[in-house]
Design a protein around this motif. Structure first.
Motif, PDB file in Angstrom:
ATOM      1  N   ILE A  20       4.261  -2.444  10.660  1.00 12.11           N
ATOM      2  CA  ILE A  20       5.040  -2.569   9.427  1.00 12.11           C
ATOM      3  C   ILE A  20       5.284  -4.054   9.169  1.00 12.11           C
ATOM      4  N   MET A  21       4.770  -4.533   8.050  1.00 14.65           N
ATOM      5  CA  MET A  21       4.955  -5.931   7.690  1.00 14.65           C
ATOM      6  C   MET A  21       6.252  -6.137   6.920  1.00 14.65           C
ATOM      7  N   GLU A  22       6.524  -5.237   5.980  1.00  9.10           N
ATOM      8  CA  GLU A  22       7.709  -5.358   5.145  1.00  9.10           C
ATOM      9  C   GLU A  22       8.521  -4.072   5.232  1.00  9.10           C
ATOM     10  N   PRO A  23       9.764  -4.146   5.684  1.00  9.20           N
ATOM     11  CA  PRO A  23      10.612  -2.948   5.676  1.00  9.20           C
ATOM     12  C   PRO A  23      10.989  -2.567   4.255  1.00  9.20           C
ATOM     13  N   ALA A  24      11.504  -1.377   4.101  1.00  6.04           N
ATOM     14  CA  ALA A  24      11.880  -0.881   2.773  1.00  6.04           C
ATOM     15  C   ALA A  24      12.883  -1.811   2.104  1.00  6.04           C
ATOM     16  N   ASP A  25      12.674  -2.070   0.821  1.00  6.43           N
ATOM     17  CA  ASP A  25      13.570  -2.918   0.035  1.00  6.43           C
ATOM     18  C   ASP A  25      13.481  -2.451  -1.413  1.00  6.43           C
ATOM     19  N   ALA A  45       5.947   1.919  -2.059  1.00  2.00           N
ATOM     20  CA  ALA A  45       5.596   0.676  -2.739  1.00  2.00           C
ATOM     21  C   ALA A  45       4.455   0.912  -3.724  1.00  2.00           C
ATOM     22  N   ASP A  46       4.565   0.296  -4.886  1.00  2.00           N
ATOM     23  CA  ASP A  46       3.585   0.369  -5.968  1.00  2.00           C
ATOM     24  C   ASP A  46       3.615   1.697  -6.722  1.00  2.00           C
ATOM     25  N   TYR A  47       4.546   2.566  -6.381  1.00  2.00           N
ATOM     26  CA  TYR A  47       4.689   3.839  -7.079  1.00  2.00           C
ATOM     27  C   TYR A  47       6.143   4.001  -7.503  1.00  2.00           C
ATOM     28  N   PRO A  48       6.507   3.463  -8.679  1.00  2.00           N
ATOM     29  CA  PRO A  48       7.909   3.505  -9.113  1.00  2.00           C
ATOM     30  C   PRO A  48       8.429   4.932  -9.240  1.00  2.00           C
ATOM     31  N   SER A  62       9.413  -2.596  -2.343  1.00  2.00           N
ATOM     32  CA  SER A  62       8.462  -3.658  -1.997  1.00  2.00           C
ATOM     33  C   SER A  62       8.042  -3.584  -0.539  1.00  2.00           C
ATOM     34  N   GLY A  63       8.440  -2.519   0.177  1.00  2.00           N
ATOM     35  CA  GLY A  63       8.110  -2.416   1.587  1.00  2.00           C
ATOM     36  C   GLY A  63       7.715  -1.012   1.995  1.00  2.00           C
ATOM     37  N   PHE A  64       7.903  -0.722   3.281  1.00  2.00           N
ATOM     38  CA  PHE A  64       7.574   0.575   3.862  1.00  2.00           C
ATOM     39  C   PHE A  64       8.403   1.659   3.181  1.00  2.00           C
ATOM     40  N   ALA A  65       7.951   2.902   3.279  1.00  2.00           N
ATOM     41  CA  ALA A  65       8.588   4.015   2.575  1.00  2.00           C
ATOM     42  C   ALA A  65      10.086   4.069   2.831  1.00  2.00           C
ATOM     43  N   ALA A  66      10.852   4.288   1.772  1.00  2.00           N
ATOM     44  CA  ALA A  66      12.306   4.415   1.845  1.00  2.00           C
ATOM     45  C   ALA A  66      12.666   5.881   1.651  1.00  2.00           C
ATOM     46  N   PRO A  67      13.129   6.590   2.701  1.00  2.00           N
ATOM     47  CA  PRO A  67      13.433   8.018   2.576  1.00  2.00           C
ATOM     48  C   PRO A  67      14.785   8.244   1.920  1.00  2.00           C
ATOM     49  N   GLY A  68      14.970   9.448   1.396  1.00  2.00           N
ATOM     50  CA  GLY A  68      16.261   9.815   0.827  1.00  2.00           C
ATOM     51  C   GLY A  68      16.723   8.894  -0.273  1.00  2.00           C
TER      52      GLY A  68
END
Length: 907
Positions: free
Chosen positions: A754-759, A846-849, A787-793
């Motif tokens: 994981i390069m970028e955590p969820a943000d 990320a990339d899917y608003p 802008s990062g890894f998947a953010a759940p919930g």
């Protein structure tokens, strides 16, 4: 934060001009305009204004998605052929096999002084062999009895093969050193010689009482009447002969029989006959009967129609499955076994529109009737199948489409006939696994179970299916933890299965609460929290002080809408909502189908699938692994890489000797946030009624400077999990070491960087054109970008400037696969005196608003220019066991009259 397209509103004397960009690459369902009354208020307003249900503003907001860059499949290495046993050369792997016996300084040798037949039944081992047994071995040419044979650590696999060649028949292992073994006279010399040479530690007999499960022994002690008949499952070493069956019938009634990976008899036996049965040389174990139940916490006879209570977040959103579908992965070509209560169909052959007969190449009913047609006994099995892969055509706008609508189903009815019985018998489960494997089944969903903290026969069968013991087909088995807020039930305790617990995720009224076991309720907010009924671990069934993590993963399992047997309800209805881990497991099963379609080479590598799903899961439980497992399933990152955000490497390989080291290399870029490494394997089933790990593998992770950065050396788990947050970038090395194995052991390995955590960022805009031209309603758009890894919930929180001036009438949530769903105000969460409204949007990728269109009514005067008109929107998501706050934005509403007297308004 990434910049998202803004809708610029210009004030002109005749009204407002909205500048938009056409949507790219999103296929909306073709609207069918018939009776306007069939449309919700949001659709009616959209149709009046745009002449279409497709909102050009939403098209513009979603145009920011990443497209092809977000559809890069992760690396896949298939390095071992299970069918031939051949290693396939791979430059990322080196194999080191020790020439001499070895000692691992970090772990002790497996215990050799006792053999566990449960937590209390311990066979004390005295090294060697008794003189009487030595004599017996030398004179019995066709032995009927299976003995215990224990090797010296580590097991000499070459010696084991030599003994097999001279006639020793090895049965199930008892632990990592010991096996059931039948030893003919022609092999006695080789066995005794190995004992004398110190290569075999012990050969001895098993006390008959140890071949009775501890739970059954406890039942016997409570019953004074020896004539009382109790239900049992009898496990045999080999298929019974007619003579043996006759002997068994003198002791018990045989109601069901199944021969396959296990040889099973089921029926009733008087308590006084149990010891005689256990003493029979053909009997391996007499198991107590465990009542299995469907895993729906509540399944009312007549749930309210969806029109009254349609609010739930689809599993597609909660797992990122809608994004995977948009990229073309809908489970096509995958066959899913649903072991449950059958499928909805009428006597006239009419099936649910979401689950047509053409998608069911095989079905069979085992209980309560036997036959080729698996008609639904209740709606549970239909609901489960619909969540996995219902087409959604029976719902408006395909709102309740399943995770993988391209799959085909193998439907096997194993239950139910309450109150006269629950079904899910072990023999039927085995028969359905055999039939499913013969019909090329890829994954089995099991939303049922029984017996808290047991490793029952159902768990053994699940583990054997993953090992490929049914038709030489390796099956991914998905199970539930169950719903009594207690330790996980069988088959959810299986070592090799993917066991799923339930979290809350969705859009519910503020006053809706989940019923909890034992009374009370638990409000369904915020998303991503474990539901009060979801069972947990850790599991330590054999009582050796070492435990296993269960559940493995979490998924949404509350108020899930899915197909039901419409003819069982008055009035007829095609959909209903249920709660339960039964509703969570099929979300994962659908994700497994999507994974298999993306990586068909891993079709028969459930170890790789499990390792990847665990490694890519999002952390919703923090350090509470016992209740949350390794996190929320994240199907998107299990399949796809995203440059600059995450990458996944997968390997399938094997070890063939204790002490063997397989070294896997992969690249970790500079500036990484986290590296996760997960090793899994399909372990052999212990034949002593315990859940001991037989083949013990370990994993160590080294950075580019060859510095050890993390290791996992568990003893009773088939999942080794390592998380690393620091280290020198470059070529990293994963060492898979066979600590102690008694047979060659394939395994699956996954590494997620994981390069970028969820943000999360938030954008809020208003389209007042609908409000200024058509009555007093207008749209407010909130857009969450990650802008990062998947953010759940994830969810959007909208704060109104006033509850007097503004009324929220509903909200439409848009899915990446082109569908959307409208929630009325009564179906949304609203609190703080009506000021705060929340809309759950699942996993933000990320990339899917994630876009929410709020439908709002202005109650004020058209010429009132005083007071605040500013809406505040904020993004939230669940991270590391808590609520994480994302970006914030505001949007200002100004009546049309006021716009003509104010400068340019920027929302």
């Amino acid at each position: 934060m990434k910049t998202i397209l803004r809708v610029l509103l210009l004030s002109v004397s005749l009204g407002l001009i909205v500048l938009v960009v056409s949507r790219i690459g999103l296929a909306q369902p073709t609207p069918v305009f018939g009776n306007m009354d069939s449309l919700d208020p949001d659709q009616q307003a959209a149709l009046r204004y745009w002449g279409s249900l497709e909102d050009p503003n939403v098209a513009a907001l979603l145009a920011a998605q990443g497209g092809e860059l977000s559809g890069i499949l992760g690396e896949a290495h298939i390095d071992y052929d299970k069918e031939t046993g051949q290693v396939i050369e791979n430059p990322t792997i080196t194999y080191i096999v020790p020439e001499q016996p070895w000692i691992d300084a970090e772990k002790s040798a497996p215990e050799s002084n006792v053999i566990r037949f449960g937590s209390a039944n311990l066979l004390t081992v005295t090294p060697g062999i008794t003189a009487d047994l030595r004599q017996q071995l030398s004179t019995t040419d066709q032995p009927a009895e299976y003995l215990v044979l224990q090797f010296i650590f580590p097991v000499d696999l070459a010696l084991k093969k030599q003994l097999e060649d001279v006639g020793v028949v090895f049965g199930d292992p008892l632990n990592s050193l010991s096996f059931y073994a039948k030893i003919p006279a022609r092999a006695a010399t080789a066995v005794i010689q190995a004992i004398d040479q110190g290569k075999i530690n012990f050969v001895g007999q098993v006390p008959p009482t140890f071949q009775i499960s501890e739970r059954l022994q406890a039942q016997i002690e409570l019953l004074n009447d020896m004539e009382t008949a109790v239900p049992v499952t009898v496990q045999l070493f080999e298929p019974p002969t007619e003579r043996q069956l006759a002997q068994f019938r003198e002791l018990m009634s045989i109601e069901r029989r199944s021969d396959g990976a296990m040889f099973l008899l089921e029926g009733l036996i008087p308590v006084g006959n149990i010891y005689a049965l256990a003493a029979h040389t053909a009997v391996q174990m007499v198991h107590d009967h465990i009542i299995n139940e469907s895993g729906a916490f509540e399944m009312p006879d007549a749930p309210p129609p969806p029109s009254e209570s349609q609010a739930n977040l689809e599993g597609n959103l909660a797992t990122g499955g809608d994004v995977v579908k948009q990229l073309g992965r809908d489970g096509s070509g995958v066959r899913v076994m649903v072991m449950d209560s059958g499928i909805a169909q009428t006597a006239g052959g009419i099936y649910h529109p979401d689950l047509l007969q053409s998608r069911i190449p095989d079905q069979y009913s085992y209980y309560p009737t036997v036959g080729p047609i698996a008609s639904a006994v209740d709606s549970h099995g239909t609901h489960v199948a619909g969540t996995i892969g219902g087409s959604g055509v029976g719902s408006s706008g395909q709102a309740w489409q399943g995770v993988a609508p391209g799959v085909n189903f193998l439907i096997y009815r194993l239950c139910c006939n309450v109150p006269n019985g629950f079904g899910y018998f072990n023999t039927d489960f085995q028969n359905s696994l055999t039939r499913g494997a013969n019909n090329q089944g890829d994954v089995s969903n099991n939303s049922w179970g029984g017996g808290n903290n047991t490793y029952a026969v159902s768990s053994q069968l699940a583990d054997r299916a993953v090992r490929g013991e049914f038709g030489n087909r390796w099956v991914s088995v998905v199970t539930i933890t169950h719903n009594d807020n207690n330790l996980s039930r069988s088959p959810g305790t299986a070592k090799n299965a993917i066991t799923v617990g339930a979290v809350k995720d969705g859009n519910w009224p503020a006053n809706y609460a989940v019923p909890c076991p034992g009374g009370g309720t638990y409000n369904n907010w915020p998303p991503g929290e474990r539901v009060c009924f979801s069972n947990f671990g850790p599991i330590d069934i054999n009582g050796n002080g070492h435990s296993r993590v269960k559940p493995d993963l979490m998924a949404a399992g509350v108020r899930t809408n899915s197909p039901v047997a419409w003819y069982q309800y008055t009035p007829n209805q095609n959909y209903a909502h249920f709660n339960g881990t039964s509703m969570a497991a099929p979300q994962v099963t659908g994700g497994v189908a999507q994974f298999i379609e993306a990586f068909p080479g891993y079709r028969q590598w459930p170890e790789v699938i499990k390792a990847t799903l665990i490694a890519s899961a999002t952390n919703v439980g923090g350090s509470d692994i016992a209740r949350y497992g390794r996190g929320m399933v994240n199907t998107f990152h299990a399949i796809y890489n995203q440059p600059g955000i995450s990458s996944t490497h997968r390997w399938s390989s094997s070890v063939s000797a204790s002490g063997q080291n397989n070294n896997h290399t992969f690249t970790v870029p500079a500036g990484f946030s986290e590296v996760r490494v997960v090793l899994t394997w399909a372990d052999p089933v212990a034949g002593a009624n315990n859940d001991s790990v037989i083949n013990d593998l370990d994993v160590r992770v080294y950075d580019a400077n060859n510095i050890l950065r993390g290791s996992s050396l568990t003893l009773d788990d088939t999942v080794e999990y390592v998380k690393v947050t620091s280290g020198e970038p470059g070529e990293w090395r994963i060492e898979v070491r066979a600590f102690s194995i008694s047979s060659a052991q394939p395994y699956g390995l996954a590494a997620v960087t994981i390069m970028e955590p969820a943000d999360l960022s938030m954008t809020a805009t208003i389209d007042p054109v609908v409000g200024t031209i058509l009555s007093n309603n207008f749209y407010l758009y909130t857009t969450i970008e990650n802008s990062g890894f998947a953010a759940p919930g994830s969810f959007a929180r909208l704060q109104l400037p006033s509850t007097t001036l503004f009324t929220v009438e509903g909200a439409r949530i848009y899915l990446a696969d082109g569908r959307s769903h409208y929630y009325t105000a009564a179906q949304l969460h609203n609190d703080v005196g009506g000021l705060f409204w929340r809309a759950a949007v699942g996993e933000a990728i990320a990339d899917y608003p994630r876009v929410v269109r709020w439908f709002i009514r202005y109650n004020g005067s058209a010429d009132d220019c005083t007071g605040s008109r500013t809406f505040e929107a904020r993004a939230y998501f669940r991270d590391n066991g808590g609520l994480a706050v994302g970006g914030i934005d505001s949007a200002r509403f100004v009546p049309a009259y006021c716009q003509n007297h104010l400068p340019l308004i920027r929302n």
